[in-house]
Structure formats: structure tokens, C-alpha cells
Design an enzyme around this catalytic site. Structure first.
Site, PDB file in Angstrom:
ATOM      1  N   ARG A  54      40.743 -23.035 -93.605  1.00 44.21           N
ATOM      2  CA  ARG A  54      41.907 -22.337 -93.937  1.00 44.21           C
ATOM      3  C   ARG A  54      43.029 -23.600 -93.593  1.00 44.21           C
ATOM      4  O   ARG A  54      44.351 -23.152 -93.740  1.00 44.21           O
ATOM      5  CB  ARG A  54      42.215 -21.129 -92.802  1.00 44.21           C
ATOM      6  N   ASP A  55      42.763 -24.732 -93.388  1.00 46.37           N
ATOM      7  CA  ASP A  55      43.692 -25.799 -93.208  1.00 46.37           C
ATOM      8  C   ASP A  55      43.898 -26.569 -94.343  1.00 46.37           C
ATOM      9  O   ASP A  55      43.122 -27.510 -94.637  1.00 46.37           O
ATOM     10  CB  ASP A  55      43.232 -26.697 -91.860  1.00 46.37           C
TER      11      ASP A  55
ATOM     12  N   LYS B 134      28.343 -22.967 -73.976  1.00 53.32           N
ATOM     13  CA  LYS B 134      29.138 -22.093 -73.406  1.00 53.32           C
ATOM     14  C   LYS B 134      28.834 -20.710 -73.804  1.00 53.32           C
ATOM     15  O   LYS B 134      29.320 -19.558 -73.246  1.00 53.32           O
ATOM     16  CB  LYS B 134      30.609 -22.376 -73.771  1.00 53.32           C
TER      17      LYS B 134
ATOM     18  N   TYR C  66      35.759 -17.604 -75.055  1.00 50.12           N
ATOM     19  CA  TYR C  66      35.148 -18.488 -75.950  1.00 50.12           C
ATOM     20  C   TYR C  66      33.507 -18.377 -75.900  1.00 50.12           C
ATOM     21  O   TYR C  66      32.773 -18.118 -77.092  1.00 50.12           O
ATOM     22  CB  TYR C  66      35.783 -20.046 -76.078  1.00 50.12           C
TER      23      TYR C  66
ATOM     24  N   ASN D 262      28.504 -30.643 -75.638  1.00 52.36           N
ATOM     25  CA  ASN D 262      29.797 -31.312 -76.118  1.00 52.36           C
ATOM     26  C   ASN D 262      29.191 -32.439 -77.070  1.00 52.36           C
ATOM     27  O   ASN D 262      28.524 -33.195 -76.799  1.00 52.36           O
ATOM     28  CB  ASN D 262      30.306 -32.040 -74.773  1.00 52.36           C
TER      29      ASN D 262
ATOM     30  N   VAL E 215      36.460 -34.427 -74.368  1.00 56.23           N
ATOM     31  CA  VAL E 215      37.003 -35.142 -73.136  1.00 56.23           C
ATOM     32  C   VAL E 215      37.051 -36.708 -73.385  1.00 56.23           C
ATOM     33  O   VAL E 215      37.914 -37.254 -72.821  1.00 56.23           O
ATOM     34  CB  VAL E 215      36.278 -34.877 -71.998  1.00 56.23           C
TER      35      VAL E 215
END
Length: 336
Positions: A39-40, A131, A139, A171, A179
Site C-alpha cells: 500500500r506504500d 511474538k 501484535y 528478530n 534494534v
């Protein structure tokens, strides 16, 4: 396997989407069509500069939102494989905008499933996250719901040969908002904010994420949640690797964060199998024969009560390893 096939990546302008695009074009030069769905428009514009139409005629850029099922159905026409990478993924933003997160990560997932079932898509791989395992933030909860939807989609596919599977990992080193680039940017201020000195995270490179997606796309039988065997790191080691001269200031855990991330809980162990390079969590009931699956991949059931989390991991990236990984996978100009 991907040569002469049409592939669509939702969230295709994100970090993993771009890495997948590069990998597919190099590994499968005869790919029929590669659709970048996001959508960007600004990100699509910049990505199109890297893949001009005269040099990459197989690439298509398709503006759309996974919240819009009609747009998905149109985009999926003629597509063989779908990689679903679109998501709202920033934990604090999701906590503050819960309804928006639900619309994208849950309703969007169901829209992708419905659009695939309404077209001729053959295989679907959805991206998950550590997560989603025993989630404590919104999330993670939305991604757990998404995982459940994609696994269950195999039950409603009827006689269609379509296969839905999920890849779950930690991650991604160097991905947007993670991070390591955050610390590299904060280094010039002389202070690196540490949430908790005991915090650990799983670590996987972008290429490792790409390899997992490709493995699932090619080898999944339908219903698996694939989980990689990857190292962990301590957040204090990341800070030491990037800014040893900086102040390492403890600022406290943000809303919705864990000290250690999990990818397999003891409750999952009853349906978890070791496939060598990966673990897989299987549904309690499959459309295919379990013994045949285990024979095909030399799979072995894990012991009851087995768990896999970043704090109890047996493999670790230390300060020196992290510095090399940052230089190799994030920033070739990195110095400390």
C-alpha cells in the site's frame, strides 16, 4: 520450481519482501511474473528504480491493501504462489492503535486466504513471528490468530490442491525498526537505551528468513508452522558490539515486551517435530499421512514438555560474532 511460475508478495516493499525479490530473480531467472503488492506508493516508486521494466519485465508493482479483499482477488488472478509478508508489526504502535492492527493482521490474513481460495493459487506461505508464541502484546496476539487462520485454511480448501503453511522466526537482523539499526543510529548521540539487562532475542539474517520462506514454499505439505534453529543474543552484547564507548542506559521494558522470546511452548511440544534444520508444529489433524511426512523429512517428535526460547537457547551470538554479522548483513561500513 519457481521458473515459469507467477509469484506475489504482499508487503513486498518491506525488508523481507525486497530480499525475497532479489533472491527469486537471481535463483529463478525464468520466473514468469513477480508481483510486488503493497500500500506504500513511495516505497514502490523507489523499488521500481532498482528494477526498471526494461531490465526486469517480469516484475509488476501493484498498489493495494490486504484489508481490501476485492483488490486481492484481482491481484491474485494468474498467480501460482503467494508469500504473505504484509503486517503491522511495531509493538507500541499496535498497543496504541489496536483496531488498526486487528484489521491488517487478522482481517487482512482472512482476506488473503479467501482471495487465494477464490483464484487458482497453489501455495501460500504466511510470515509469523516469535511474538505469536504465548503472546503478551496485541501484535503477537494478532499474529497468533493469523497463524491459526492459515493453518485452518487447509481444512476448507475442499478438493483444491492449494497448500497453506506458516514460517515463524525471531528478530531479523537489520530489518526496518529492529534494534541493530536503531542502536547504530543512536550511537552518534553517545547513549544506547537498554530496556532490561537480562533481555535476550533470537537472531536471524534476512537471507535466513528468505531461505525459510523458500523451504516452506517448495516443501510444505500444508498446515505446518516452520521454526528455524537459530542463535540468540543478549541485548547488552548488542550494545557492547555497536557502541562500547557509549553510555548503556537502562530505560525499562516497553509495553508488551518480554524479557525472553519464545517460539515453541511446552504445550506445543505434543505436536512439534524436529526436521533437522527446522522444527515444525503440525495441526492435531492433517489432510495427509503423518508417517509418510515424517519418513519424507526424517522427522522425529520432540520430547513432551520441550520448549524453545531465547533465554534457554544453546547457541549464542557473542560480541565479536555480532560485529561480524552486522558488517556482513547490515552495514558493510560498520565500525566500533
Amino acid at each position: 520450481m519457481l521458473n515459469n511460475k507467477s509469484i506475489l508478495i504482499t508487503g513486498g516493499t518491506g525488508s523481507l519482501g525486497k530480499a525475497l525479490t532479489s533472491h527469486i530473480l537471481k535463483a529463478y531467472p525464468q520466473v514468469k511474473r513477480l508481483v510486488i503488492f503493497s500500500r506504500d506508493e513511495q516505497k514502490q516508486f523507489h523499488m521500481a528504480q532498482d528494477y526498471p521494466a526494461d531490465k526486469y519485465p517480469q516484475i509488476r508493482f501493484f498498489i493495494g491493501d490486504v484489508r481490501d479483499k476485492e483488490r486481492l482477488v484481482r491481484a491474485f488472478k494468474g498467480v501460482d504462489y503467494v508469500i504473505h509478508a504484509a503486517a503491522m508489526k511495531h509493538v507500541p504502535i499496535a498497543e496504541y492503535n489496536p483496531d488498526e492492527c486487528v484489521k491488517t493482521n487478522i482481517h487482512g490474513a482472512q482476506n488473503v486466504i479467501d482471495a487465494c481460495l477464490n483464484t487458482d493459487v497453489e501455495r501460500v506461505v504466511a510470515l509469523s513471528t516469535d511474538k505469536a508464541c504465548a503472546p503478551i502484546n496485541l501484535y503477537g496476539a494478532t499474529k497468533l490468530a493469523s497463524d491459526k487462520l492459515f493453518v485452518a485454511a487447509n481444512n476448507i480448501s475442499g478438493n483444491s490442491p492449494i497448500r497453506f503453511s506458516v514460517v515463524r522466526y525471531g528478530n531479523v537482523m537489520g530489518s526496518n525498526g529492529s534494534v541493530i539499526p536503531f542502536f547504530i543510529n543512536k550511537k552518534k548521540e553517545g547513549v544506547l537505551p537498554i530496556t532490561d539487562v537480562n533481555m535476550t532475542r533470537f537472531n536471524i539474517s534476512l537471507q535466513g528468513g528468505v531461505d525459510m520462506v523458500m523451504h516452506a514454499l517448495i516443501h510444505a505439505w500444508g498446515g505446518e508452522i516452520f521454526i528455524p534453529k537459530i542463535p540468540s543474543y543478549k541485548i547488552t552484547d548488542v550494545a557492547q558490539a555497536i557502541g562500547p564507548e557509549c553510555e548503556h542506559r537502562v530505560v525499562g521494558i516497553r509495553p508488551g515486551e518480554k524479557v525472553h522470546e519464545e517460539m515453541i511452548t511446552p504445550s506445543d511440544s505434543f505436536y512439534t517435530y524436529d526436521l533437522g534444520k527446522y522444527y515444525t508444529i503440525l495441526p492435531s489433524v492433517t489432510k495427509w499421512n503423518l508417517d509418510s511426512f515424517l519418513k519424507e523429512f526424517n522427522g522425529k517428535k520432540v520430547t513432551p514438555g520441550f520448549a524453545y526460547n531465547s533465554g534457554d537457547n544453546t547457541e549464542w551470538d557473542d560480541v565479536e560474532t555480532l560485529r561480524k554479522l552486522i558488517k556482513d548483513h547490515v552495514d558493510p561500513t560498520f565500525t566500533y
